[in-house]
Enzyme design. Structure first.
Site, short mmCIF file in Angstrom:
data_model
loop_
_atom_site.label_atom_id
_atom_site.label_comp_id
_atom_site.label_asym_id
_atom_site.label_seq_id
_atom_site.Cartn_x
_atom_site.Cartn_y
_atom_site.Cartn_z
N ASN A 1 127.21 43.55 145.96
CA ASN A 1 126.46 43.32 144.71
C ASN A 1 125.02 43.78 144.92
O ASN A 1 124.32 43.28 145.80
CB ASN A 1 126.50 41.83 144.39
CG ASN A 1 125.97 41.54 143.01
OD1 ASN A 1 125.06 42.21 142.51
ND2 ASN A 1 126.55 40.55 142.37
N VAL A 2 124.59 44.74 144.11
CA VAL A 2 123.25 45.30 144.32
C VAL A 2 122.14 44.28 144.04
O VAL A 2 121.00 44.50 144.48
CB VAL A 2 122.99 46.57 143.47
CG1 VAL A 2 123.92 47.70 143.83
CG2 VAL A 2 123.03 46.27 141.98
N ASN B 1 122.76 53.87 140.79
CA ASN B 1 123.36 54.09 139.47
C ASN B 1 123.84 52.80 138.81
O ASN B 1 123.88 52.73 137.58
CB ASN B 1 124.53 55.07 139.63
CG ASN B 1 125.46 55.04 138.46
OD1 ASN B 1 125.21 55.67 137.42
ND2 ASN B 1 126.56 54.27 138.56
N TYR C 1 116.84 45.42 129.40
CA TYR C 1 117.34 46.71 129.90
C TYR C 1 116.24 47.78 129.88
O TYR C 1 116.02 48.49 130.87
CB TYR C 1 118.52 47.14 129.03
CG TYR C 1 119.22 48.41 129.44
CD1 TYR C 1 120.18 48.40 130.45
CD2 TYR C 1 118.94 49.62 128.82
CE1 TYR C 1 120.84 49.57 130.81
CE2 TYR C 1 119.59 50.78 129.17
CZ TYR C 1 120.54 50.75 130.17
OH TYR C 1 121.18 51.92 130.54
N ALA C 2 115.52 47.88 128.76
CA ALA C 2 114.48 48.91 128.65
C ALA C 2 113.36 48.64 129.65
O ALA C 2 112.80 49.58 130.24
CB ALA C 2 113.93 48.95 127.22
N LYS D 1 114.58 49.74 133.03
CA LYS D 1 114.67 51.20 133.13
C LYS D 1 113.28 51.83 133.18
O LYS D 1 113.09 52.89 133.80
CB LYS D 1 115.50 51.77 131.99
CG LYS D 1 116.98 51.36 132.04
CD LYS D 1 117.62 51.79 133.34
CE LYS D 1 119.12 51.54 133.38
NZ LYS D 1 119.72 51.94 134.66
N1 NAD Z 1 126.12 55.18 129.30
C1 NAD Z 1 124.91 55.42 128.82
O1 NAD Z 1 124.72 55.75 127.63
C2 NAD Z 1 123.71 55.35 129.71
C3 NAD Z 1 122.50 55.84 129.22
C4 NAD Z 1 121.37 55.80 130.03
C5 NAD Z 1 121.46 55.24 131.29
N2 NAD Z 1 122.64 54.75 131.74
C6 NAD Z 1 122.66 54.18 133.07
O2 NAD Z 1 123.58 54.89 133.87
C7 NAD Z 1 124.14 54.02 134.85
C8 NAD Z 1 125.66 54.08 134.75
O3 NAD Z 1 126.03 53.69 133.45
P1 NAD Z 1 127.54 53.79 132.89
O4 NAD Z 1 127.43 53.95 131.44
O5 NAD Z 1 128.33 54.74 133.71
O6 NAD Z 1 128.01 52.26 133.18
P2 NAD Z 1 129.43 51.63 133.52
O7 NAD Z 1 129.38 50.23 132.99
O8 NAD Z 1 130.55 52.51 133.09
O9 NAD Z 1 129.41 51.61 135.11
C9 NAD Z 1 128.51 50.80 135.82
C10 NAD Z 1 129.09 50.52 137.18
O10 NAD Z 1 128.18 49.68 137.90
C11 NAD Z 1 128.93 48.63 138.50
N3 NAD Z 1 128.07 47.46 138.68
C12 NAD Z 1 127.61 46.63 137.71
N4 NAD Z 1 126.89 45.64 138.25
C13 NAD Z 1 126.91 45.84 139.60
C14 NAD Z 1 126.35 45.13 140.68
N5 NAD Z 1 125.64 44.01 140.49
N6 NAD Z 1 126.54 45.61 141.94
C15 NAD Z 1 127.28 46.73 142.13
N7 NAD Z 1 127.85 47.44 141.14
C16 NAD Z 1 127.66 46.99 139.89
C17 NAD Z 1 130.05 48.37 137.52
O11 NAD Z 1 131.09 47.62 138.08
C18 NAD Z 1 130.42 49.78 137.12
O12 NAD Z 1 131.30 50.35 138.04
C19 NAD Z 1 123.56 52.64 134.56
O13 NAD Z 1 122.43 52.42 135.37
C20 NAD Z 1 123.15 52.75 133.12
O14 NAD Z 1 122.12 51.84 132.81
C21 NAD Z 1 123.77 54.79 130.97
#
Ligand code: NAD
Length: 251
Positions: A67-68, A94, A159-160, A163
């Site tokens: 867990n990060v 990520n 979240y914002a 980020k």
């Molecule tokens: N999807 C979008 O539109 C979008 C836009 C901008 C930024 N992001 C960012 O991109 C990244 C990936 O997003 P995504 O849409 O692929 O998300 P997703 O929910 O599909 O995947 C996120 C992954 O992180 C893992 N995770 C969550 N909490 C965790 C923890 N505490 N420890 C370890 N692993 C953990 C989840 O199990 C999952 O595998 C994130 O940081 C998200 O904020 C996404």
């Protein structure tokens, strides 16, 4: 032994089993890197699904549960990767979550949970990996921010803020590591077609598309290719930068 341009490199991708992280794991492994996917229990099976979709590179993808938002977990992971694979060259922060509510409705716990995963997580991972990278005089760190880190977003104060915080963390890490041949950069995706976005109400997805000049969601591969570029050995002079990949939503 793989022959790709990243052959001999070892990467960790947090949350690297699906969505944007899955696409990053895929492109790094396909180019020859050994990839440690760091994720929650649910990510174990997702990593198997990812591996099943990889042809020659499946054996280079390994799952590590943790867990990060827990520093001990991050430090233990880095130790284990180095014990298993001899080194750690590439860190992609990520993993991220959302808990969307307006500020009036957002509980202190909603705030802290998102900050812990999305901002403390990257800090913990960088802190855990840095001594080793400095010792080896090589490192590539990429932090996944978001377009809303620039713009703010209704219902996403936690979240914002996380980020936006990632941008300060990235630039500070870039300054502190520049003399060790380590780079730290951020990629800020726009709304991207993953399960995180699928959780949003359709009306909110439609608004996101209408606010994007290209009128569509991004694809995970379109984010991953920028990460791949930044972790390349040849990208050594790029550090402290923020790459916006958002279909023109924020310029
Ligand atoms: N999807 C979008 O539109 C979008 C836009 C901008 C930024 N992001 C960012 O991109 C990244 C990936 O997003 P995504 O849409 O692929 O998300 P997703 O929910 O599909 O995947 C996120 C992954 O992180 C893992 N995770 C969550 N909490 C965790 C923890 N505490 N420890 C370890 N692993 C953990 C989840 O199990 C999952 O595998 C994130 O940081 C998200 O904020 C996404």
């Amino acid at each position: 032994m793989a022959n790709g341009p990243l052959s001999g490199r070892v990467a960790v991708v947090t949350g690297g089993s699906r969505g944007i992280g899955g696409a990053i794991s895929r492109i790094l492994a396909n180019d020859g890197a050994t990839v440690a996917v760091f994720g929650l229990e649910a990510d174990r099976d997702r990593t198997e699904t990812l591996r099943a979709s990889l042809n020659g590179s499946a054996s280079r993808v390994h799952f590590y549960e943790g867990n990060v938002s827990d520093f001990t977990s991050c430090a233990g992971l880095v130790e284990k990767i180095i014990a298993d694979h001899g080194q750690l060259d590439i860190l992609v922060n990520n993993a991220g979550i959302t808990l969307d509510k307006t500020i009036r409705k957002m509980t202190v716990s909603d705030w802290q949970t998102v900050l812990n995963v999305n901002l403390s997580g990257p800090f913990f991972m960088i802190k855990a990996a840095l001594d080793h990278m400095i010792e080896r005089n090589f490192g590539r760190i990429v932090n996944i921010s978001s377009v809303v880190g620039h713009t703010g977003n209704f219902g996403q104060a936690n979240y914002a803020s996380a980020k936006a915080g990632i941008l300060g963390l990235t630039k500070t890490a870039a300054l502190e590591t520049a003399r060790y041949n380590i780079t730290a950069n951020a990629v800020a995706p726009g709304f991207t077609n993953t399960e995180m976005v699928a959780l949003m109400p359709q009306a909110a997805i439609d608004i996101a598309k209408s606010r994007t000049p290209q009128g569509r969601l991004g694809q995970p591969d379109e984010i991953a290719r920028v990460v791949r570029f930044l972790v390349d050995e040849g990208s050594a002079f790029i550090t402290g930068a923020v790459y916006d990949v958002n279909g023109g939503m924020y310029m």
